[in-house]
Design an enzyme around this catalytic site. Structure first.
Site, PDB file in Angstrom:
ATOM      1  N   GLU A  84       0.873  -1.170   0.000  1.00 33.31           N
ATOM      2  CA  GLU A  84       0.000   0.000   0.000  1.00 33.31           C
ATOM      3  C   GLU A  84       0.915   1.227   0.000  1.00 33.31           C
ATOM      4  O   GLU A  84       1.807   1.331   0.843  1.00 33.31           O
ATOM      5  CB  GLU A  84      -0.896  -0.002   1.235  1.00 33.31           C
ATOM      6  CG  GLU A  84      -1.820   1.201   1.210  1.00 33.31           C
ATOM      7  CD  GLU A  84      -2.814   1.255   2.368  1.00 33.31           C
ATOM      8  OE1 GLU A  84      -2.815   0.357   3.216  1.00 33.31           O
ATOM      9  OE2 GLU A  84      -3.592   2.238   2.386  1.00 33.31           O
ATOM     10  N   ARG A 136       5.444 -13.068   9.670  1.00 38.75           N
ATOM     11  CA  ARG A 136       6.046 -11.785   9.355  1.00 38.75           C
ATOM     12  C   ARG A 136       7.381 -11.646  10.069  1.00 38.75           C
ATOM     13  O   ARG A 136       7.667 -12.352  11.041  1.00 38.75           O
ATOM     14  CB  ARG A 136       5.109 -10.633   9.712  1.00 38.75           C
ATOM     15  CG  ARG A 136       4.774 -10.545  11.202  1.00 38.75           C
ATOM     16  CD  ARG A 136       3.660  -9.537  11.455  1.00 38.75           C
ATOM     17  NE  ARG A 136       4.085  -8.177  11.200  1.00 38.75           N
ATOM     18  CZ  ARG A 136       3.520  -7.394  10.272  1.00 38.75           C
ATOM     19  NH1 ARG A 136       2.526  -7.833   9.538  1.00 38.75           N
ATOM     20  NH2 ARG A 136       3.941  -6.168  10.110  1.00 38.75           N
ATOM     21  N   LYS A 188       4.039   0.779   9.997  1.00 41.54           N
ATOM     22  CA  LYS A 188       4.190   1.974   9.169  1.00 41.54           C
ATOM     23  C   LYS A 188       3.630   3.205   9.876  1.00 41.54           C
ATOM     24  O   LYS A 188       4.146   4.298   9.712  1.00 41.54           O
ATOM     25  CB  LYS A 188       3.483   1.775   7.822  1.00 41.54           C
ATOM     26  CG  LYS A 188       4.333   1.007   6.821  1.00 41.54           C
ATOM     27  CD  LYS A 188       3.802   1.165   5.417  1.00 41.54           C
ATOM     28  CE  LYS A 188       2.808   0.082   5.090  1.00 41.54           C
ATOM     29  NZ  LYS A 188       2.380   0.068   3.699  1.00 41.54           N
TER      30      LYS A 188
HETATM   31  P1  ATP Z   1      -0.302  -1.657   6.864  1.00 46.80           P
HETATM   32  O1  ATP Z   1      -0.299  -1.657   8.336  1.00 46.80           O
HETATM   33  O2  ATP Z   1      -0.341  -0.310   6.255  1.00 46.80           O
HETATM   34  O3  ATP Z   1      -1.228  -2.658   6.208  1.00 46.80           O
HETATM   35  P2  ATP Z   1       1.787  -3.400   5.961  1.00 46.80           P
HETATM   36  O4  ATP Z   1       3.117  -3.437   6.633  1.00 46.80           O
HETATM   37  O5  ATP Z   1       0.925  -4.581   5.970  1.00 46.80           O
HETATM   38  O6  ATP Z   1       1.144  -2.122   6.544  1.00 46.80           O
HETATM   39  P3  ATP Z   1       1.583  -3.372   3.100  1.00 46.80           P
HETATM   40  O7  ATP Z   1       2.031  -2.303   2.192  1.00 46.80           O
HETATM   41  O8  ATP Z   1       0.148  -3.714   3.115  1.00 46.80           O
HETATM   42  O9  ATP Z   1       2.054  -2.918   4.514  1.00 46.80           O
HETATM   43  O10 ATP Z   1       2.464  -4.661   2.893  1.00 46.80           O
HETATM   44  C1  ATP Z   1       2.771  -5.211   1.647  1.00 46.80           C
HETATM   45  C2  ATP Z   1       3.146  -6.660   1.818  1.00 46.80           C
HETATM   46  O11 ATP Z   1       4.250  -6.779   2.703  1.00 46.80           O
HETATM   47  C3  ATP Z   1       2.024  -7.478   2.410  1.00 46.80           C
HETATM   48  O12 ATP Z   1       1.903  -8.672   1.656  1.00 46.80           O
HETATM   49  C4  ATP Z   1       2.467  -7.778   3.804  1.00 46.80           C
HETATM   50  O13 ATP Z   1       2.007  -9.020   4.227  1.00 46.80           O
HETATM   51  C5  ATP Z   1       3.990  -7.749   3.685  1.00 46.80           C
HETATM   52  N1  ATP Z   1       4.598  -7.359   4.955  1.00 46.80           N
HETATM   53  C6  ATP Z   1       4.349  -6.250   5.674  1.00 46.80           C
HETATM   54  N2  ATP Z   1       5.033  -6.257   6.824  1.00 46.80           N
HETATM   55  C7  ATP Z   1       5.753  -7.399   6.841  1.00 46.80           C
HETATM   56  C8  ATP Z   1       6.670  -7.990   7.768  1.00 46.80           C
HETATM   57  N3  ATP Z   1       6.994  -7.396   8.920  1.00 46.80           N
HETATM   58  N4  ATP Z   1       7.221  -9.182   7.443  1.00 46.80           N
HETATM   59  C9  ATP Z   1       6.928  -9.783   6.284  1.00 46.80           C
HETATM   60  N5  ATP Z   1       6.073  -9.279   5.377  1.00 46.80           N
HETATM   61  C10 ATP Z   1       5.484  -8.105   5.633  1.00 46.80           C
END
Ligand code: ATP
Ligand code: MG
Length: 567
Positions: free
Chosen positions: A43, A270, A280
């Site tokens: 996002e 994660r 974020k």
């Molecule tokens: P938000 O809280 O804004 O949803 P987010 O960290 O999930 O934040 P996204 O931009 O939706 O951000 O994430 C993109 C991809 O990265 C998603 O598939 C998510 O699962 C993955 N991702 C985010 N944080 C992690 C993490 N700490 N470890 C592994 N993958 C991650």
């Protein structure tokens, strides 16, 4: 040879994680026509962090490994928080990590028309309705996992009315927070996500790509699976928190898919790292409130922060390989990441001399005005790296900590009466020092033995300590930013009682003025990596100008991971 055998022959089985096993099995079974297509769906509401790197490495990595493709799809369904600044930064960071989406760049907003059409179709089929309740009212009716929810009084509205209201929602007739479009599924479902989830909400904020065209925007759950479907994604790999969303993902995808092709969601654990935060929202707060210098502050866990800090793509990818992918949440020790960084920089970083806390050393029997250009190895780990010259003069700088007038036992550095080796130069014997009125050492004196010049037979003499040094008059000043961990507690996210900002490490940045050797002055260009002998790995900060060189400490030499392992 069958597809399965081909795959088994090209890859070693033991290094295969559970996601690869699924992908291999699907490929072997000829699912989706034998295609493999993944996607990375950020996002654009912030910069990427090391957690995203873990997702990127599996999304792009698995496609690379098994002859598939990986899409970059911006999940831009909430215009309020999103911006093109983030879109550009995300692309740059993915490329820097070494991955490429080719011509497969997509936006969820590309599918707004198709998603809208699907919503209309579902309304017509009696599968969706317009609710007039506030989000608080809807939340209050949700029930609990053990107690069924309450049906909305608007649930059984006639189709025509639903259609009319939904069109008018999109035409901008209603305010934000008033009407929503909900899927009519089951208010008693044991899966809370099935209790008439919201499909669309009204947002009147302009979108960075579609402007003011839409007044309704799809929720994540109504956009993600369908976007996967529209793009032909076969394996939709995401983090464990989406596991509970999977049935709903499948429910909406089934509205579109048939036997021949259906995307499949797979969840992994994660990445959580000690001494940092990965949310974020919190990272944005640190930036907005000026608690760090920006998204690329070298203390941030963001990809651009790590890059500025001097971490390399290889070190990040090796780290991700080491931690692997499982179904279990874990908190990873940041010293493992630092270990991977050291390992890579050890191979590539030229060794140079920089003195962070200088004190003058005078070689009293060395001729005044004489300059000898001594040769020093650039990298003992890399025979190809060559050598450079370092000028040796009567007056040098050494580290203040390398001298003690009255040392404890086993102090093998500079102290009166003791010999030490000056790296790539001579063996010297300390004869004393001069102090100021406050008792601080101002100058240290020593005598050199001309027969012990590096490379000459006399240099083979055994002495216990080797010190780094720079020539006093020929060295230059440089700003050195000594970074430490951003937080002073291991797991800031766990400390629910306290505001995470109170947990910031007050000593996470110290700035010193160092003396650096001429070779370093000549070669320092933003982004270059060096090993400051005996101190650590440093990289040249982009703040550097022709008259002012700035270094960031990437990581110290001391490896706390190796230590932790042997305990
Ligand atoms: P938000 O809280 O804004 O949803 P987010 O960290 O999930 O934040 P996204 O931009 O939706 O951000 O994430 C993109 C991809 O990265 C998603 O598939 C998510 O699962 C993955 N991702 C985010 N944080 C992690 C993490 N700490 N470890 C592994 N993958 C991650
Ligand atoms: Mg997310």
């Amino acid at each position: 040879m069958t597809e399965a055998e081909k795959i088994d022959n090209t890859e070693e089985k033991k290094s295969v994680n559970f996601i690869e096993e699924i992908v291999r099995a699907d490929l072997a079974a000829g699912k989706n026509g034998g295609r493999l297509n993944t996607r990375f769906p950020p996002e654009p509401n912030g910069y990427l962090h090391i957690g995203h790197a873990k997702a990127i490495c599996i999304d792009f990595g698995i496609a690379e490994r098994y002859g598939g493709t990986c899409n970059l799809r911006f999940d831009d369904t909430n215009p309020v928080k999103e911006d093109v600044e983030y879109v550009d930064a995300i692309k740059e960071d993915i490329h820097w990590l070494g991955f490429d989406w080719g011509d497969r760049l997509y936006y969820a907003s590309d599918y707004f028309p198709k998603l809208f059409d699907l919503a209309v179709r579902m309304i017509k089929e009696g599968k969706a309705y317009v609710d007039e309740q506030t989000s608080e009212e809807i939340a209050a009716q949700k029930g609990t996992p053990t107690r069924p929810g309450t049906e909305s009084p608007y649930r059984n509205r006639p189709v025509e009315e639903n259609l009319d209201l939904f069109m008018r929602m999109n035409a901008g007739e209603f305010d934000e927070g008033t009407l929503t479009l909900r899927a009519k599924i089951d208010m008693a479902s044991p899966n809370m996500h099935f209790r008439d989830p919201i499909m669309y909400r009204i947002i009147k904020h302009p979108h960075h790509r579609t402007g003011t065209k839409w007044n309704v925007y799809p929720m994540y759950d109504f956009a993600h699976g369908q976007s996967d479907y529209f793009e032909g994604v076969t394996h939709s790999i995401c983090t464990l928190e989406f596991e509970v969303h999977r049935p709903l993902y499948e429910y909406f995808v089934k509205e579109l898919a048939d036997e021949s092709y259906c995307p499949r969601q797979i969840e992994f654990n994660r990445l959580n790292l000690t001494y940092t935060v990965m949310s974020k929202r919190k990272l944005l707060q640190l930036v907005k409130e000026g608690l760090v210098s920006g998204w690329d502050d070298p203390r941030m866990p963001t990809i651009c922060g790590l890059r500025r800090r001097g971490y390399t793509p290889a070190s990040i990818r090796n780290f991700i390989d080491r931690i692997g992918y499982t179904k279990f949440e874990a908190l990873i020790n940041v010293s493992l990441l630092e270990h991977s960084v050291r390992e890579d920089l050890n191979k590539i970083a030229p060794r140079v001399a920089a003195v962070l806390n200088p004190v003058k050393l005078v070689i009293t029997n060395y001729p005044e005005g004489k300059v000898e250009n001594l040769v020093t190895e650039n990298n003992p780990e890399d025979p190809e790296a060559g050598t450079h010259e370092i000028p040796f003069t009567r007056e040098l700088y050494i580290e203040r900590e390398d001298f003690m007038e009255n040392p404890p036992k086993k102090f093998f550095r500079m102290t009166p009466g003791q010999e030490v080796r000056l790296k790539s130069a001579y063996i010297v014997k300390c004869t004393g020092c001069k102090k100021n009125d406050a008792g601080e050492v101002e100058e240290i004196y020593c005598e050199y033995d001309p027969d012990t010049r590096s490379g000459m037979p006399g240099s083979m003499r055994k002495v216990k300590g080797t010190l780094h040094w720079v020539p006093a008059a020929l060295s230059k000043d440089a700003e050195v930013r000594l970074y430490d961990r951003l937080f002073s507690v291991e797991n800031p996210a766990e400390e629910k009682e306290r505001d995470f900002r109170e947990l910031l490490n007050p000593d996470s940045l110290k700035v010193v003025t160092a003396k650096i050797e001429p070779y370093l002055v000549e070669t320092a260009a933003a982004g270059n990596h060096y090993q400051f002998q005996r101190i650590g790995y440093f990289c040249v900060d982009p703040d550097t100008t022709s008259s002012h060189i700035v270094f960031n400490r990437t990581v110290s030499l001391k490896d706390s991971w190796e230590k932790a392992k042997t305990k």
